[in-house]
Motif scaffolding. Structure first.
Motif, PDB file in Angstrom:
ATOM      1  N   PRO A   1      -1.057 -41.547  20.746  1.00  0.00           N
ATOM      2  CA  PRO A   1       0.164 -42.361  20.686  1.00  0.00           C
ATOM      3  C   PRO A   1       1.360 -41.545  20.207  1.00  0.00           C
ATOM      4  CG  PRO A   1      -1.284 -42.893  18.833  1.00  0.00           C
ATOM      5  CD  PRO A   1      -1.979 -41.824  19.622  1.00  0.00           C
TER       6      PRO A   1
ATOM      7  N   MET B   1       6.046 -41.454  20.074  1.00  0.00           N
ATOM      8  CA  MET B   1       7.317 -42.140  20.336  1.00  0.00           C
ATOM      9  C   MET B   1       8.196 -41.277  21.244  1.00  0.00           C
ATOM     10  SD  MET B   1       8.150 -44.417  17.038  1.00  0.00           S
ATOM     11  CE  MET B   1       8.740 -43.162  15.921  1.00  0.00           C
TER      12      MET B   1
ATOM     13  N   HIS C   1       7.309 -32.484  21.283  1.00  0.00           N
ATOM     14  CA  HIS C   1       7.437 -31.085  20.851  1.00  0.00           C
ATOM     15  C   HIS C   1       6.030 -30.499  20.690  1.00  0.00           C
ATOM     16  CE1 HIS C   1       6.437 -32.704  16.933  1.00  0.00           C
ATOM     17  NE2 HIS C   1       7.542 -33.442  16.906  1.00  0.00           N
TER      18      HIS C   1
ATOM     19  N   HIS D   1       3.232 -32.603  19.114  1.00  0.00           N
ATOM     20  CA  HIS D   1       2.567 -33.591  19.975  1.00  0.00           C
ATOM     21  C   HIS D   1       1.566 -32.895  20.902  1.00  0.00           C
ATOM     22  CE1 HIS D   1       6.540 -35.675  19.170  1.00  0.00           C
ATOM     23  NE2 HIS D   1       5.674 -36.595  18.787  1.00  0.00           N
TER      24      HIS D   1
ATOM     25  N   LEU E   1      -1.764 -32.174  19.557  1.00  0.00           N
ATOM     26  CA  LEU E   1      -2.682 -33.330  19.486  1.00  0.00           C
ATOM     27  C   LEU E   1      -3.414 -33.500  20.825  1.00  0.00           C
ATOM     28  CD1 LEU E   1      -0.518 -36.126  17.765  1.00  0.00           C
ATOM     29  CD2 LEU E   1      -1.778 -34.284  16.709  1.00  0.00           C
TER      30      LEU E   1
ATOM     31  N   GLY F   1      -1.670 -36.865  13.997  1.00  0.00           N
ATOM     32  CA  GLY F   1      -1.257 -35.649  13.306  1.00  0.00           C
ATOM     33  C   GLY F   1      -1.322 -35.803  11.787  1.00  0.00           C
TER      34      GLY F   1
ATOM     35  N   ASP G   1       1.818 -36.934   9.522  1.00  0.00           N
ATOM     36  CA  ASP G   1       2.045 -38.301   9.012  1.00  0.00           C
ATOM     37  C   ASP G   1       0.747 -38.746   8.351  1.00  0.00           C
ATOM     38  OD1 ASP G   1       4.800 -39.059  10.274  1.00  0.00           O
ATOM     39  OD2 ASP G   1       3.667 -38.052  11.840  1.00  0.00           O
TER      40      ASP G   1
ATOM     41  N   PRO H   1      -3.915 -30.603  12.642  1.00  0.00           N
ATOM     42  CA  PRO H   1      -3.026 -29.995  11.640  1.00  0.00           C
ATOM     43  C   PRO H   1      -1.553 -30.003  12.040  1.00  0.00           C
ATOM     44  CG  PRO H   1      -4.809 -28.497  12.245  1.00  0.00           C
ATOM     45  CD  PRO H   1      -4.891 -29.653  13.178  1.00  0.00           C
ATOM     46  N   THR H   2      -0.710 -29.931  11.040  1.00  0.00           N
ATOM     47  CA  THR H   2       0.739 -29.942  11.240  1.00  0.00           C
ATOM     48  C   THR H   2       1.213 -28.625  11.859  1.00  0.00           C
ATOM     49  OG1 THR H   2       0.983 -31.390   9.353  1.00  0.00           O
ATOM     50  CG2 THR H   2       2.952 -30.174  10.023  1.00  0.00           C
ATOM     51  N   ILE H   3       2.019 -28.742  12.894  1.00  0.00           N
ATOM     52  CA  ILE H   3       2.608 -27.556  13.528  1.00  0.00           C
ATOM     53  C   ILE H   3       3.995 -27.338  12.911  1.00  0.00           C
ATOM     54  CG2 ILE H   3       3.338 -26.532  15.724  1.00  0.00           C
ATOM     55  CD1 ILE H   3       0.303 -27.015  15.528  1.00  0.00           C
TER      56      ILE H   3
ATOM     57  N   LEU I   1       7.493 -29.420  12.471  1.00  0.00           N
ATOM     58  CA  LEU I   1       8.226 -29.923  13.638  1.00  0.00           C
ATOM     59  C   LEU I   1       8.313 -31.449  13.560  1.00  0.00           C
ATOM     60  CD1 LEU I   1       6.864 -27.799  16.629  1.00  0.00           C
ATOM     61  CD2 LEU I   1       8.603 -27.224  14.932  1.00  0.00           C
TER      62      LEU I   1
END
Ligand code: AMP
Length: 278
Positions: A22, A24, A28, A31, A34, A143, A146, A170-172, A180
């Motif tokens: 999912p 919005m 980038h 996303h 994921l 991700g 969040d 993991p966070t990019i 990001l």
């Protein structure tokens, strides 16, 4: 790649979705990571693009959210996504039912970011609950950026006894450590440089934990760090990684929410227990 704008068409197509991502939109590298994380386990990926108004605490933020559907579609085409769902609000209301508020884990949804964004996490749970009714995925990929959202969706899956696997990714970050985010588009070049302090502060907290500083002392050090920066700290917290509760015996996570100018940014850093090897 098949794009669905109508939920009726999606339902009629009787698709087997294995991995659901999912979003919005305003896609980038975060996303895309994921999508790729999901592909490692399962094919048949469905990416949704839906700007969920209920998640926004003010109408201006919702109105100003970047809408870049054409670019997003090009990006998704280039990374071999099977299905894209871009539903209308009226369709979501017509074809799905809302989550009863009795299922909201309020201690979790009103804590941390929830304290400053009343109703936000209920709206997140509600939209995912509605998507599950239509998409019926085998797996959802979220991700770590969040993190509170991730824990709340894990709780939704647990409460509703869904047979859906949650994959966290993991966070990019950019090369300077800034996570990001679509919100970074609203930052000036100078503010982007400034925002790298967020990651520095998270690292500082990790270092201090490693040096066995008491938790209260780390909170003080982070306050001092931000008192020297134009960034306005909303909250800093160290919590248990699995539960987000204030218990400090296992793996931890440091979380920050702050304002750079009038843009609210969040970030976090997972801190594995120093007794374990990772
Ligand atoms: P959004 O489009 O902001 O609602 O985010 C959709 C998904 O992308 C959520 O699961 C986010 O946690 C994830 N995401 C956003 N930014 C990043 C990032 N920098 N790294 C990894 N995942 C991210």
């Amino acid at each position: 790649m098949k794009i669905f704008y109508s939920l009726q068409d999606f339902i009629n197509a009787n698709i087997r979705v294995q991995s659901f991502v999912p979003t919005m939109g305003n896609l980038h590298e975060g996303h895309l990571s994921l999508i790729n994380a999901g592909k490692k386990y399962k094919k048949n990926t469905c990416v949704s693009i839906y700007i969920n108004e209920g998640q926004f605490n003010n109408k201006k933020d919702f109105d100003n959210y970047p809408r870049t559907i054409e670019d997003d579609i090009k990006i998704l085409e280039s990374c071999d996504v099977e299905y894209v769902l871009i539903p209308k609000k009226s369709d979501i209301e017509k074809y799905t039912s809302s989550l009863s508020s009795k299922f909201e884990p309020k201690t979790l949804t009103s804590d941390l970011c929830g304290k400053y964004r009343p109703g936000h996490f209920y709206a997140v749970m509600d939209i995912i609950y509605r998507f599950f009714q239509i998409i019926k995925p085998e797996m959802i990929v979220l991700g770590e950026k969040d993190y509170q959202q991730l824990i709340i969706i894990a709780e939704l899956i647990r409460i509703m006894k869904y047979d859906i696997r949650l994959i966290s990714s993991p966070t990019i970050r950019n090369t300077d450590g800034l996570a990001l985010s679509s919100r970074n588009n609203h930052l000036t070049k100078k503010q982007k440089e400034l925002a790298c302090d967020i990651y520095k502060a998270l690292h500082l907290s990790k270092e201090l934990l490693k040096e066995n500083f008491p938790i209260e002392k780390i909170y003080q050090e982070i306050d001092i760090f931000f008192s020297k920066s134009p960034i306005k700290l909303e909250y800093f917290a160290i919590r248990d990684l699995k539960t987000l509760q204030q218990s400090y015996d296992n793996d931890l996570i440091a979380l920050i929410s702050c304002y750079v100018g009038n843009i609210r940014l969040i970030d976090n850093l997972i801190i594995r227990s120093f007794n374990s090897k990772s």
